[in-house]
Design a protein around this motif. Structure first.
Motif, PDB file in Angstrom:
ATOM      1  N   GLY A   1     -20.792  20.467  73.122  1.00 21.90           N
ATOM      2  CA  GLY A   1     -20.560  19.197  73.794  1.00 21.90           C
ATOM      3  C   GLY A   1     -21.796  18.444  74.216  1.00 21.90           C
ATOM      4  N   ARG A   2     -22.972  18.978  73.949  1.00 22.27           N
ATOM      5  CA  ARG A   2     -24.201  18.327  74.409  1.00 22.27           C
ATOM      6  C   ARG A   2     -24.627  17.166  73.513  1.00 22.27           C
ATOM      7  N   ILE A   3     -24.224  17.193  72.251  1.00 22.22           N
ATOM      8  CA  ILE A   3     -24.664  16.172  71.294  1.00 22.22           C
ATOM      9  C   ILE A   3     -23.463  15.349  70.841  1.00 22.22           C
ATOM     10  N   ARG A   4     -23.602  14.039  70.876  1.00 21.45           N
ATOM     11  CA  ARG A   4     -22.601  13.122  70.351  1.00 21.45           C
ATOM     12  C   ARG A   4     -23.213  12.367  69.172  1.00 21.45           C
ATOM     13  N   LEU A   5     -22.414  12.134  68.157  1.00 26.32           N
ATOM     14  CA  LEU A   5     -22.881  11.410  66.976  1.00 26.32           C
ATOM     15  C   LEU A   5     -22.007  10.164  66.772  1.00 26.32           C
ATOM     16  N   PRO A   6     -22.400   9.042  67.358  1.00 25.40           N
ATOM     17  CA  PRO A   6     -21.613   7.809  67.229  1.00 25.40           C
ATOM     18  C   PRO A   6     -21.860   7.106  65.893  1.00 25.40           C
ATOM     19  N   VAL A   7     -21.397   7.711  64.819  1.00 25.41           N
ATOM     20  CA  VAL A   7     -21.584   7.175  63.471  1.00 25.41           C
ATOM     21  C   VAL A   7     -20.245   6.657  62.963  1.00 25.41           C
ATOM     22  N   THR A   8     -20.229   5.441  62.473  1.00 23.58           N
ATOM     23  CA  THR A   8     -19.036   4.871  61.836  1.00 23.58           C
ATOM     24  C   THR A   8     -19.274   4.786  60.340  1.00 23.58           C
ATOM     25  N   ILE A   9     -18.375   5.359  59.566  1.00 24.78           N
ATOM     26  CA  ILE A   9     -18.495   5.318  58.106  1.00 24.78           C
ATOM     27  C   ILE A   9     -17.394   4.426  57.556  1.00 24.78           C
ATOM     28  N   ARG A  10     -17.778   3.270  57.075  1.00 20.70           N
ATOM     29  CA  ARG A  10     -16.832   2.315  56.483  1.00 20.70           C
ATOM     30  C   ARG A  10     -16.633   2.649  55.012  1.00 20.70           C
ATOM     31  N   ILE A  11     -15.375   2.771  54.599  1.00 16.85           N
ATOM     32  CA  ILE A  11     -15.073   3.097  53.209  1.00 16.85           C
ATOM     33  C   ILE A  11     -13.962   2.183  52.702  1.00 16.85           C
ATOM     34  N   PRO A  12     -14.243   1.279  51.749  1.00 13.76           N
ATOM     35  CA  PRO A  12     -13.159   0.568  51.075  1.00 13.76           C
ATOM     36  C   PRO A  12     -12.343   1.591  50.268  1.00 13.76           C
ATOM     37  N   TYR A  13     -11.029   1.574  50.412  1.00 10.12           N
ATOM     38  CA  TYR A  13     -10.244   2.608  49.735  1.00 10.12           C
ATOM     39  C   TYR A  13      -8.963   2.024  49.156  1.00 10.12           C
ATOM     40  N   ALA A  14      -8.319   2.829  48.321  1.00  7.60           N
ATOM     41  CA  ALA A  14      -7.025   2.522  47.702  1.00  7.60           C
ATOM     42  C   ALA A  14      -7.184   1.517  46.564  1.00  7.60           C
ATOM     43  N   GLY A  15      -6.065   1.265  45.879  1.00  3.47           N
ATOM     44  CA  GLY A  15      -6.117   0.504  44.638  1.00  3.47           C
ATOM     45  C   GLY A  15      -5.539  -0.887  44.744  1.00  3.47           C
ATOM     46  N   GLY A  16      -5.090  -1.367  43.576  1.00  2.00           N
ATOM     47  CA  GLY A  16      -4.461  -2.676  43.524  1.00  2.00           C
ATOM     48  C   GLY A  16      -5.389  -3.822  43.210  1.00  2.00           C
ATOM     49  N   ILE A  17      -6.642  -3.533  42.787  1.00  6.86           N
ATOM     50  CA  ILE A  17      -7.578  -4.624  42.488  1.00  6.86           C
ATOM     51  C   ILE A  17      -8.029  -4.599  41.029  1.00  6.86           C
ATOM     52  N   GLY A  18      -7.411  -3.745  40.210  1.00  9.36           N
ATOM     53  CA  GLY A  18      -7.781  -3.692  38.800  1.00  9.36           C
ATOM     54  C   GLY A  18      -9.156  -3.115  38.547  1.00  9.36           C
ATOM     55  N   ALA A  19      -9.568  -2.177  39.370  1.00 10.51           N
ATOM     56  CA  ALA A  19     -10.909  -1.608  39.249  1.00 10.51           C
ATOM     57  C   ALA A  19     -10.920  -0.418  38.290  1.00 10.51           C
TER      58      ALA A  19
ATOM     59  N   HIS B   1     -12.725   5.813  39.938  1.00  9.18           N
ATOM     60  CA  HIS B   1     -13.506   6.082  41.154  1.00  9.18           C
ATOM     61  C   HIS B   1     -13.690   4.838  42.022  1.00  9.18           C
ATOM     62  N   HIS B   2     -12.859   3.822  41.819  1.00 17.53           N
ATOM     63  CA  HIS B   2     -12.934   2.624  42.646  1.00 17.53           C
ATOM     64  C   HIS B   2     -11.583   2.299  43.282  1.00 17.53           C
ATOM     65  N   SER B   3     -10.644   3.222  43.249  1.00 25.56           N
ATOM     66  CA  SER B   3      -9.300   2.918  43.741  1.00 25.56           C
ATOM     67  C   SER B   3      -8.618   4.126  44.369  1.00 25.56           C
ATOM     68  N   GLU B   4      -9.394   5.067  44.852  1.00 22.91           N
ATOM     69  CA  GLU B   4      -8.804   6.331  45.297  1.00 22.91           C
ATOM     70  C   GLU B   4      -8.444   6.316  46.778  1.00 22.91           C
ATOM     71  N   SER B   5      -7.490   7.165  47.126  1.00 26.82           N
ATOM     72  CA  SER B   5      -7.030   7.301  48.510  1.00 26.82           C
ATOM     73  C   SER B   5      -7.222   8.757  48.927  1.00 26.82           C
ATOM     74  N   HIS B   6      -8.288   9.026  49.652  1.00 32.52           N
ATOM     75  CA  HIS B   6      -8.641  10.395  50.003  1.00 32.52           C
ATOM     76  C   HIS B   6      -8.588  10.625  51.509  1.00 32.52           C
ATOM     77  N   GLU B   7      -7.742   9.852  52.180  1.00 32.12           N
ATOM     78  CA  GLU B   7      -7.694   9.920  53.639  1.00 32.12           C
ATOM     79  C   GLU B   7      -7.325  11.302  54.165  1.00 32.12           C
ATOM     80  N   ALA B   8      -6.492  12.045  53.424  1.00 35.22           N
ATOM     81  CA  ALA B   8      -6.075  13.367  53.900  1.00 35.22           C
ATOM     82  C   ALA B   8      -7.253  14.327  54.008  1.00 35.22           C
ATOM     83  N   LEU B   9      -8.265  14.162  53.157  1.00 35.56           N
ATOM     84  CA  LEU B   9      -9.441  15.031  53.220  1.00 35.56           C
ATOM     85  C   LEU B   9     -10.149  14.890  54.561  1.00 35.56           C
ATOM     86  N   PHE B  10     -10.253  13.680  55.047  1.00 37.60           N
ATOM     87  CA  PHE B  10     -10.951  13.441  56.307  1.00 37.60           C
ATOM     88  C   PHE B  10     -10.054  13.729  57.505  1.00 37.60           C
ATOM     89  N   ALA B  11      -8.780  13.365  57.412  1.00 34.49           N
ATOM     90  CA  ALA B  11      -7.869  13.631  58.523  1.00 34.49           C
ATOM     91  C   ALA B  11      -7.701  15.127  58.742  1.00 34.49           C
TER      92      ALA B  11
END
Length: 324
Positions: free
Chosen positions: A107-125, A128-138
């Motif tokens: 509890g002594r160290i806090r890491l206030p890092v925000t990682i922005r990730i565009p995710y998911a599909g629907g843009i015709g990419a 490796h440009h349309s993946e949904s990997h939210e479960a890995l992080f959750a």
């Protein structure tokens, strides 16, 4: 109140964070002069300088590792991963270091890092440009994982994420980047990890997040013409999950369908379904059903419409649930 795209809302949120705290930094591939692939960071380097908004090498592990070092020195880095499928080289840094440092240091160290990730599909990419990997992080303890579905949440949730002293994975539904919505200037309407009932109903609860919230609202609108009132709940936060709001909704409607773009197999819907079976067993009148992508690599753009859940697939699940 202003009406703006999600891209503009995110840009305004980053601008506010940089303006409020001189130790806030924005970093990533092409976030500087170019303004990012989706122009989320456009104009920020010009206004705040190259020492606070800066381009990095094409090395995601190094980007996140550098952000961790900066956070240890008292900075508040906001990292942009250019596309969802590019985050995997940084996965070790995120799950082994970023997520664990607070517990590792007792509890002594806090890491206030925000990682922005565009995710998911629907843009015709491409791949490796349309993946949904939210479960890995959750699934990873020590990370907060959130995703907005409209401009107002994009603005306020990003500001809340950057202000949080814990690491936050901020998932941006790229196909909603250009959707316009109202942004309230008076303040955030709810806490970062609070779910929202975005469409009241009584016959069945649709649980969704990110890009699928609009799909579920469209499905609910179609169902309303057929005399069925579906309640739509936007999860907003995937870790932690606001099970209280979800439980109250399902106890009212007695049925639930979970919708996400990621494959159904071991996706977020599996956890939600299991928790609802445990917490709402005596209220449920049908099994909790799931609608999502197929257990296969994301397909080429020309056939992605067959892969992505749409209102018809959602309503087919609704029909099955209501048939019990």
């Amino acid at each position: 109140m202003t009406r703006t795209t999600m891209v503009q809302a995110l840009n305004s949120a980053l601008r506010a964070c940089l303006d409020e705290n001189p130790r806030t930094l924005v970093m990533g591939e092409d976030v500087g002069a170019l303004g990012g692939v989706f122009r989320v960071t456009e104009g920020l380097q010009k206004d705040f300088g190259e020492s606070r908004v800066f381009d990095t090498p094409l090395a995601e592990s190094g980007i996140v590792g550098t952000a961790i070092g900066l956070a240890l020195r008292g900075y508040r880095p906001v990292v942009e991963i250019q596309f969802d499928g590019f985050v995997y080289p940084a996965f070790d840094q995120i799950v082994s270091q970023l997520a664990k440092m607070h517990a590792r240091s007792l509890g002594r160290i806090r890491l206030p890092v925000t990682i922005r990730i565009p995710y998911a599909g629907g843009i015709g990419a491409v791949e490796h440009h349309s993946e949904s990997h939210e479960a890995l992080f959750a699934h990873t303890a020590g990370l907060r994982v959130v995703t907005p579905s409209h401009s107002d949440d994009a603005y306020w949730m990003l500001r809340q994420a950057v202000a949080d002293d814990d690491p936050v994975v901020f998932l941006e539904p790229k196909r909603r980047y250009w959707d316009k919505g109202e942004v309230h200037t008076s303040g955030a309407s709810r806490a970062l990890h609070e779910a929202a009932v975005v469409q009241p109903g009584q016959d069945l609860t649709l649980l969704a997040y990110g890009p699928m919230v609009k799909v579920c609202l469209d499905a609910a609108a179609i169902a309303r013409t057929e005399g069925r009132r579906l309640e739509v709940v936007d999860l907003r936060s995937l870790s932690p999950v606001d099970f209280g709001t979800i439980q109250r909704s399902v106890e009212k409607t007695h049925r639930a369908v979970v919708v996400h773009e990621a494959p159904v197999f071991l996706g977020m819907g599996a956890e939600l379904a299991a928790r609802l079976q445990e917490r709402c067993f005596y209220s449920l009148e049908a099994p909790v059903l799931r609608v999502g992508g197929f257990h296969a690599p994301y397909p080429p753009s020309r056939v992605e419409d067959a892969y992505l859940p749409d209102p018809d697939r959602v309503l087919e699940a609704v029909d099955r649930a209501l048939a019990y």
